[in-house]
Scaffold this active site. Structure first.
Site, PDB file in Angstrom:
ATOM      1  N   GLU A 256       0.830  -1.200   0.000  1.00 50.84           N
ATOM      2  CA  GLU A 256       0.000   0.000   0.000  1.00 50.84           C
ATOM      3  C   GLU A 256       0.869   1.256   0.000  1.00 50.84           C
ATOM      4  O   GLU A 256       0.611   2.206  -0.726  1.00 50.84           O
ATOM      5  CB  GLU A 256      -0.908  -0.007   1.228  1.00 50.84           C
ATOM      6  CG  GLU A 256      -1.864   1.171   1.261  1.00 50.84           C
ATOM      7  CD  GLU A 256      -2.549   1.352   2.602  1.00 50.84           C
ATOM      8  OE1 GLU A 256      -2.064   0.800   3.616  1.00 50.84           O
ATOM      9  OE2 GLU A 256      -3.552   2.060   2.637  1.00 50.84           O
ATOM     10  N   ARG A 282      -1.469  35.504 -14.899  1.00 45.87           N
ATOM     11  CA  ARG A 282      -1.952  36.482 -13.911  1.00 45.87           C
ATOM     12  C   ARG A 282      -0.951  37.640 -13.810  1.00 45.87           C
ATOM     13  O   ARG A 282       0.242  37.421 -13.545  1.00 45.87           O
ATOM     14  CB  ARG A 282      -2.095  35.786 -12.552  1.00 45.87           C
ATOM     15  CG  ARG A 282      -2.308  36.697 -11.378  1.00 45.87           C
ATOM     16  CD  ARG A 282      -3.707  37.249 -11.364  1.00 45.87           C
ATOM     17  NE  ARG A 282      -3.942  38.048 -10.162  1.00 45.87           N
ATOM     18  CZ  ARG A 282      -4.944  38.909 -10.050  1.00 45.87           C
ATOM     19  NH1 ARG A 282      -5.795  39.073 -11.045  1.00 45.87           N
ATOM     20  NH2 ARG A 282      -5.108  39.582  -8.930  1.00 45.87           N
ATOM     21  N   GLN A 293      10.293  36.108  -7.997  1.00 46.42           N
ATOM     22  CA  GLN A 293      11.011  34.901  -7.558  1.00 46.42           C
ATOM     23  C   GLN A 293      10.247  34.142  -6.463  1.00 46.42           C
ATOM     24  O   GLN A 293      10.274  32.904  -6.424  1.00 46.42           O
ATOM     25  CB  GLN A 293      12.393  35.298  -7.058  1.00 46.42           C
ATOM     26  CG  GLN A 293      13.359  34.158  -7.057  1.00 46.42           C
ATOM     27  CD  GLN A 293      14.749  34.611  -6.641  1.00 46.42           C
ATOM     28  OE1 GLN A 293      14.914  35.190  -5.560  1.00 46.42           O
ATOM     29  NE2 GLN A 293      15.718  34.366  -7.472  1.00 46.42           N
TER      30      GLN A 293
END
Ligand SMILES: Cc1cc2nc3c(=O)[nH]c(=O)nc-3n(C[C@H](O)[C@H](O)[C@H](O)COP(=O)(O)OP(=O)(O)OC[C@H]3O[C@@H](n4cnc5c(N)ncnc54)[C@H](O)[C@@H]3O)c2cc1C
Length: 397
Positions: A256, A282, A293
Site C-alpha cells: 500500500e 496572472r 522569484q
C-alpha cells in the site's frame, strides 16, 4: 497475482526517466475524456460517490490492472500498473474517486488476491474487477489507530466458523462495499499472533455500516464506521491462516505504501502545470506573477517535491516487483508522496491568491484532498519511525 511477475529492468528505468511515459499518458488522456464530471463541485459539497465513474474505470480495466486474466484482470506487472495509476491521477480531478479505487485495489484486493484461496479469489475477484462489487479493508478501531495490532474486535470460534464482535472506524468505501476484509483477534492473549483476517459479506445480518461520516477532503469517497454484532461467518471466511492476520496486514501495508499515493503524485503533476500556467498569465505590477522569484520558487518547490516523490514510488515498486525487501523504500515513498502532495496543494493555493482560497475554482479542494494522505496508511510520523528503526535507532516509548 502479478507482484511476482518479472519486470524488465528497462521498463523500471523508463518509468523513472520518462516523465511522460506512454503508459501514463494513455490513461491520463482517457481519464480527461471520460472522468471529467461537471458535477464534481456539487458532489464534493454533498460528499457524493460517483458510481458511474467507478463503473467507467472498471470497464477501462483499472480495478483489474494487476489481477490475473483468469479472474478478469489484465495481469500487468507492478511498474506498468503504477504508471497507469499515476496517469489516472493526472487526468481525473475527482481525488475521492481515485483514492477509493486505490484503497480497494492496493489494500482489499491485494489482501484477497495474495492470501485468498482459489475458491475465495474465484468468488470475489471477477465481480470486483468488473466494478459490479466493491470491497473495503478494515483494521482501524477508535482505540487502535497507529497501534493497529491493539485491536479488540474478537472472533470467537463456534461450530463451523467464528462469531465476530467489535467496532471498526473510518472505513473507506464501507457504505457501498459488498465485501469486507476484517481483522479480528481469535485469542487476545496472543496479542499480534492472535490476529486473523476474515472475508465478510456486507449482507451478513451481524454487520452494520453506520451512517457515512462527513470529512474534510476526498469527500467523494464514502466513509463510515462498521459494527459487528454476533456476526457469524463460516470457517472458510478465514483469509490466510488463523493467527496470520498481522503478517497479512504488514505485507499489504508495505504494498500500500508503495502504490496508494500514485494517484496523488499524478494529481500533483496536474497542479504544477495549472499553477505554472496561472502564474504565467496572472498580471500584477504589470508583470506576470511568475516573474516574481517568490512565486516561481514556490512552483519550483512543487516540482522538486513531485520529482522526489515519483522517484521514491518507482524505486519501491521496482523492489517489490523484484521480490526484494522494500520496507525502507516503501516508507520513504509514502512519506515523500503524501507530504509533497500536501505541500504542493498549499503552494498552489498561495500562488492563486483569493482564487485559490475560494471553493468555486477547485484549487482549495487540493489541500483538503491531500491532508488525509499524511494520516491514512500509517501517518508520516509512523513512516519516520520505520525509517529510524531500520537505521538502527532505538524504538521510542
Ligand atoms: C481518509 C482516511 C481513510 C481511511 N481509510 C481507512 C480504511 O479504509 N480502513 C481502515 O482500517 N482505516 C482507515 N483509516 C484510518 C487510518 O488508518 C488511521 O486514521 C491511521 O492509522 C491513524 O490512526 P488514528 O487516526 O487513530 O491516529 P492516532 O494513531 O491516534 O495518531 C494521532 C497522532 O499521533 C501520532 N502518533 C501515534 N503513534 C505514534 C508513534 N508511535 N510515534 C509517533 N507519532 C505517533 C500520529 O502520527 C498522529 O499524528 C483512514 C483514515 C483516513 C484519514
Amino acid at each position: 497475482m502479478s507482484p511476482n511477475q518479472p519486470v524488465d529492468p528497462a521498463l523500471s528505468l523508463a518509468a523513472l526517466l520518462e516523465d511522460d511515459h506512454p503508459e501514463k499518458r494513455k490513461v491520463s488522456e482517457w481519464a480527461r475524456e471520460n472522468l471529467d464530471d461537471e458535477r464534481l463541485f456539487e458532489r464534493d459539497h454533498r460528499s457524493e460517490f460517483w458510481r458511474e465513474g467507478w463503473q467507467r474505470c472498471a470497464d477501462y480495466g483499472i480495478q483489474g490492472l494487476v489481477i490475473a486474466p483468469e479472474f478478469g484482470g489484465s495481469g500487468l506487472d507492478l511498474i506498468t500498473a503504477l504508471l497507469r495509476f499515476e496517469g489516472l491521477g493526472v487526468g481525473c480531478r475527482d481525488a475521492g474517486l481515485v483514492f477509493a479505487l486505490s484503497s480497494q485495489i492496493w489494500t482489499m484486493q491485494m489482501a484477497l488476491d495474495r492470501f485468498g484461496t482459489d475458491a475465495q479469489r474465484a468468488r470475489y475477484l471477477p465481480g470486483l474487477v468488473r466494478g459490479e462489487q466493491m470491497g473495503a479493508f478494515t483494521i482501524t478501531e477508535h482505540e487502535a489507530g497507529s497501534d493497529a495490532f491493539a485491536l479488540t474486535t474478537t472472533a470467537t470460534p463456534i461450530d463451523g466458523g467464528y462469531r465476530l464482535n467489535g467496532h471498526k472506524a473510518w472505513v473507506s468505501l464501507s457504505p457501498v462495499a459488498d465485501v469486507f476484509v476484517v481483522f479480528a483477534t481469535t485469542d487476545p492473549a496472543l496479542k499480534r499472533w492472535g490476529i486473523t483476517a476474515f472475508l465478510v459479506d456486507a449482507d451478513n445480518p451481524g454487520l452494520e455500516v453506520l451512517p457515512p461520516r462527513q470529512k474534510m477532503g476526498m469527500r467523494t469517497t464514502p466513509f463510515a464506521d462498521v459494527v459487528f454484532t454476533d456476526c457469524e461467518v463460516p470457517a472458510d471466511a478465514v483469509l490466510g491462516n488463523v493467527g496470520s492476520g498481522a503478517g497479512i496486514f504488514s505485507t499489504v501495508m508495505e504494498s500500500e505504501r508503495a502504490f496508494l499515493l500514485a494517484g496523488s503524485v499524478g494529481q500533483l503533476e496536474r497542479q504544477i502545470t495549472e499553477t505554472a500556467d496561472y502564474a504565467n498569465t496572472r498580471q500584477q505590477f504589470e508583470k506576470p506573477i511568475g516573474s516574481f522569484q517568490a512565486v516561481s520558487h514556490a512552483i519550483a518547490d512543487m516540482k522538486v517535491g513531485h520529482e522526489f516523490a515519483r522517484l521514491s514510488l518507482y524505486k519501491a515498486a521496482a523492489l517489490q516487483a523484484a521480490g526484494t525487501p522494500s520496507m525502507m523504500a516503501a516508507a520513504i515513498a509514502k512519506l515523500a508522496a503524501s507530504e509533497a502532495a500536501l505541500e504542493g496543494s498549499i503552494n498552489s493555493v498561495r500562488v492563486h491568491g483569493a482564487r485559490g482560497y475560494v471553493s468555486e475554482f477547485g484549487v482549495e479542494r487540493g489541500v483538503r484532498d491531500t491532508l488525509g494522505g499524511v494520516i491514512y496508511g500509517g501517518s508520516s510520523d509512523i513512516q519516520r519511525n520505520i525509517v529510524a528503526r531500520l537505521l538502527g535507532l532505538p524504538k521510542g516509548e
